[in-house]
Design an enzyme around this catalytic site. Structure first.
Site, PDB file in Angstrom:
ATOM      1  N   ASP A 160     -10.049  -4.731 -12.848  1.00 23.47           N
ATOM      2  CA  ASP A 160     -10.162  -5.904 -12.785  1.00 23.47           C
ATOM      3  C   ASP A 160      -7.832  -6.304 -11.565  1.00 23.47           C
ATOM      4  OD1 ASP A 160      -9.798  -8.949 -12.639  1.00 23.47           O
ATOM      5  OD2 ASP A 160      -8.677  -8.765 -14.988  1.00 23.47           O
ATOM      6  N   LEU A 161      -8.282  -7.021 -11.616  1.00 16.54           N
ATOM      7  CA  LEU A 161      -6.803  -7.654 -10.818  1.00 16.54           C
ATOM      8  C   LEU A 161      -5.970  -8.569 -11.522  1.00 16.54           C
ATOM      9  CD1 LEU A 161      -5.940  -7.223  -8.083  1.00 16.54           C
ATOM     10  CD2 LEU A 161      -6.932  -8.923  -6.735  1.00 16.54           C
ATOM     11  N   ASP A 162      -5.955  -9.759 -11.536  1.00 17.82           N
ATOM     12  CA  ASP A 162      -5.202 -10.325 -12.613  1.00 17.82           C
ATOM     13  C   ASP A 162      -4.915 -10.030 -13.940  1.00 17.82           C
ATOM     14  OD1 ASP A 162      -4.464 -12.335 -10.061  1.00 17.82           O
ATOM     15  OD2 ASP A 162      -6.407 -12.246  -9.665  1.00 17.82           O
ATOM     16  N   ASP A 183      -8.120  -7.410 -19.152  1.00 14.98           N
ATOM     17  CA  ASP A 183      -7.611  -7.792 -19.960  1.00 14.98           C
ATOM     18  C   ASP A 183      -8.030  -9.356 -20.527  1.00 14.98           C
ATOM     19  OD1 ASP A 183      -5.849 -10.249 -18.786  1.00 14.98           O
ATOM     20  OD2 ASP A 183      -7.759  -8.913 -16.802  1.00 14.98           O
TER      21      ASP A 183
END
Length: 255
Positions: free
Chosen positions: A23-25, A202
Site C-alpha cells: 500500500d502507499l498512503d 495500514d
C-alpha cells in the site's frame, strides 16, 4: 542499509522467494490532510526499484489512488500497480486491465456526492475515475451523516457499487473490486506466481488483502494501531521503509 534486527520484532521473517504487495498512503508514506499534498522522495523510488530487482520483479503497489496519479508521484511509470482498490491494474508486461462500470450509475453517484460536498465545504470529494471518495478529516463530526447518505446511495445503484470505509474517508467503489481481488489476480501471473506473497497496509481498505494473504499462507503486515486480520505489525511508515530496505539487502546477499 543495515538495521538492527530488534527493530523488526513484530515483522515476519521471510522464507523462500517472495512477492511484495505494498500500500502507499499510510504505509510507505505518511498520510496528508489532502491526497494532493503528498509527494514521493527519490529515496523511496530507489527503495522500490532495489526491492523489485531483488524480488525478480515481483513487486506491486496496491493503492486506492488512480494509476495515473501514482505514476505522477513516482515520476517513473512502469511499476506494477493496482489502482482504485483494484478497479484498474497494470501487470508486469505493462498491460492495463480496467473494470467497466455503468456510466449512468457512476454519473448519478458523482452528482449526488458532489451535492453533499457542496453542502459541507469541509468535505473533499475526490473523483478517482470509477471510485469516488469523500474525505472528512476536517469535519469528523459528519461521519454519521455521510455514512447514511453514501450507504443509501449505494443501495440505489443496483449493486454496481459498494461502500468502503477508510481513515477519515468514505468511498464508493465498483462491487467486487478490492485489494484482495487485485492481489489474487497478480498471483496468477509471472513473476508473482509461485512466490509467497507479502502484503503491507495500514487501513480498513487493506483488510481484504490481509484476508487473502492469510488464506494462501503469505505474510500480512499491518502498519499502526487498530484491529486487523494481519498477523504481523510495524508501527509506522518509517519502520516499513527500514524493514523493506533491510529485506532487499538480505535478498541480494542471499542470491
Amino acid at each position: 542499509m543495515r538495521v538492527p534486527k530488534a527493530q523488526f520484532e513484530q515483522a515476519p521473517e521471510l522464507r523462500g522467494p517472495c512477492a511484495f504487495f505494498l500500500d502507499l498512503d499510510g504505509t510507505l508514506l505518511d498520510i496528508a490532510d489532502h491526497p494532493h499534498q503528498v509527494s514521493i522522495d527519490g529515496e523511496l523510488v530507489g527503495l522500490l526499484e532495489s526491492l523489485g530487482r531483488a524480488a525478480g520483479g515481483a513487486l506491486a503497489l496496491i493503492s486506492g489512488r488512480p494509476i495515473a496519479d501514482i505514476d505522477r508521484l513516482l515520476s517513473r511509470p512502469g511499476f506494477c500497480i493496482a489502482g482504485q482498490h483494484g478497479a484498474e491494474r497494470r501487470d508486469f508486461s505493462g498491460t492495463m486491465h480496467r473494470h467497466d462500470v455503468s456510466r449512468d450509475a457512476l454519473e448519478k453517484a458523482r452528482g449526488r456526492l458532489g451535492m453533499l460536498a457542496a453542502r459541507h465545504p469541509a468535505l473533499v470529494l475526490e473523483d478517482k475515475g470509477v471510485n469516488l471518495a469523500l474525505h472528512f478529516r476536517s469535519a469528523p463530526g459528519l461521519l454519521a451523516e455521510m455514512q447514511e447518505a453514501v450507504r443509501g446511495l449505494a443501495g440505489e445503484l443496483s449493486g454496481e457499487f459498494e461502500v468502503q470505509l477508510g481513515k477519515m474517508v468514505i468511498e464508493l467503489r465498483p462491487a467486487g473490486k478490492d485489494k484482495g481481488a487485485a492481489i489474487s489476480e497478480f498471483l496468477l501471473e509471472a513473476p508473482f506466481r509461485g512466490r509467497a506473497p507479502v502484503f503491507v497496509g495500514d487501513d480498513l481498505t487493506d483488510e481484504s488483502g490481509f484476508e487473502l494473504i492469510n488464506r494462501v499462507g503469505g505474510y500480512s503486515v499491518k502498519v499502526g494501531e487498530g484491529e486487523s486480520a494481519a498477523r504481523w505489525r510495524l508501527p509506522d511508515s518509517a519502520a516499513v521503509r527500514a524493514w523493506l530496505a533491510h529485506t532487499a539487502a538480505h535478498l541480494v546477499e542471499g542470491a
